[in-house]
Design an enzyme around this catalytic site. Structure first.
Site, PDB file in Angstrom:
ATOM      1  N   LYS A  53      24.668  75.839 -12.751  1.00 34.31           N
ATOM      2  CA  LYS A  53      24.957  75.069 -13.971  1.00 34.31           C
ATOM      3  C   LYS A  53      24.778  75.951 -15.197  1.00 34.31           C
ATOM      4  CE  LYS A  53      23.901  70.675 -11.825  1.00 34.31           C
ATOM      5  NZ  LYS A  53      22.897  69.713 -11.416  1.00 34.31           N
ATOM      6  N   GLN A  97      17.178  67.778 -13.352  1.00 32.18           N
ATOM      7  CA  GLN A  97      17.567  68.007 -11.960  1.00 32.18           C
ATOM      8  C   GLN A  97      16.703  67.168 -11.017  1.00 32.18           C
ATOM      9  OE1 GLN A  97      20.220  70.051 -10.992  1.00 32.18           O
ATOM     10  NE2 GLN A  97      19.865  69.124  -8.991  1.00 32.18           N
ATOM     11  N   ASP A 120      24.663  63.295 -17.152  1.00 29.67           N
ATOM     12  CA  ASP A 120      24.743  62.951 -15.727  1.00 29.67           C
ATOM     13  C   ASP A 120      25.254  61.517 -15.552  1.00 29.67           C
ATOM     14  OD1 ASP A 120      24.354  64.735 -13.692  1.00 29.67           O
ATOM     15  OD2 ASP A 120      22.157  64.598 -13.713  1.00 29.67           O
TER      16      ASP A 120
END
Ligand code: NAD
Length: 292
Positions: A53, A97, A120
């Site tokens: 990422k 994460q 997200d």
């Protein structure tokens, strides 16, 4: 033989488009979108995801802020970090994460993120927006699935879509996205009866389960588009490890009209759509229309 949907190539095109948009925002609006990624602990798979990422964010010309925290960080300290990032104007997107260590409540952390920075798309506010059709952030993997479907057939109106798997990160948000595309949507799951027959009615069949080769070739309607979200690591007869999806690819490729491989299908799309969400978030926060 089915058309193989090349997720790697489609993701590369999306990343190039995003890099052009970022360049436009820098030149014309003095705006460099920024993504903060928070990684807690030393989970090796999470470390690989986060590294990718960070690299792809930087390659697209965006600012990448990486927050690596020890697994012993408390929930309160984590919430304080989220508050700081919410208040930081340089940070347009925040990604925590998952999974988090057991002593930290993931829902509490995700729902502390400012919804407009929740790239997200897991915040309950964004889940609600998606469900009732308001503008917001949608989860990246389902967005990637829709892009792959549209690469085969631009207008999905009226298609029968069957999604196997009802998770909050894939199955449910994908159902909401496909309703927006005017599909007739069925969500199947572990308690579904006659799963094979349900799948056989699908013009678009999505497997998001986490069980190697669950979906057989005989479950696929001839000509259907098959999207395999599953990522399963299995041992081959020679003792080597390999990645396979939830669909029996060897069988299904003879029946489907188009099919995604594993690896190289849905996998590469997720980060590309994360970058897209970050650019959208930056534009929304600054009241700038999304560049073409
Ligand atoms: P999950 O474990 O949260 O949910 C699995 C779902 O499958 C559940 O809703 C369950 O009801 C259903 N299920 C389980 N057994 C079943 C059966 N025998 N028949 C029908 N349904 C059954 O999983 P998830 O987080 O949605 O992930 C699913 C898969 O997708 C995993 O392999 C995961 O690694 C992969 N994944 C890939 C990406 C990506 O490519 N970027 C992103 C997310 C998840």
């Amino acid at each position: 033989m089915a058309q193989i949907i090349d997720g790697k190539a489609i993701a590369a095109e999306i990343r190039q488009h995003i890099a052009n948009q970022v360049q436009f925002l820098k030149t014309n609006h003095n705006l460099t979108p920024g993504l903060s990624v928070v990684l807690i602990g030393e989970n090796p798979a999470s470390q690989v995801y986060v590294r990718n990422k960070v690299i792809q964010t930087t390659n697209a010309g965006m600012n990448s802020f990486h927050h690596q925290k020890d697994a012993t960080i408390s929930e309160t300290e984590t919430l304080d970090l989220i508050d700081q990032l919410n208040a930081d104007a340089q940070v347009n997107g925040i990604l925590v994460q998952l999974p988090l260590p057991a002593h930290i409540n993931a829902d509490k952390i995700i729902n502390a993120i400012e919804p407009d920075k929740d790239v997200d798309g897991f915040h309950v506010v964004n889940t609600g927006r998606l469900t009732i059709g308001l503008q917001g952030m949608a989860p990246c993997t389902p967005l990637g699935c829709v892009e792959l479907m549209k690469s085969v057939k631009a207008d999905l109106t009226g298609c029968n879509a069957v999604i196997v798997g009802r998770s909050n990160i894939v199955g449910k948000p994908l159902a909401a996205l496909l309703l927006r595309e005017h599909c007739t949507v069925t969500i199947a799951h572990s308690r579904t009866k006659k799963l094979n027959e349900v799948c056989m009615g699908a013009d678009i069949l999505v497997a998001a389960v986490g069980q190697p080769n669950l979906v057989k070739g005989s479950w696929v309607k001839p000509g259907a588009t098959v999207i395999d979200v599953g990522i399963n690591r299995i041992e081959t007869e020679s003792g080597k490890m390999k990645l396979v999806g939830d669909v029996n690819f060897a069988e299904a490729q003879h029946v489907a009209g188009a099919i995604t491989p594993v690896p190289g299908g849905v996998g590469p799309m997720t980060i590309a759509l994360l970058l897209q969400n970050t650019v959208r978030a930056a534009c929304m926060q600054h009241g700038i229309p999304l560049p073409d």
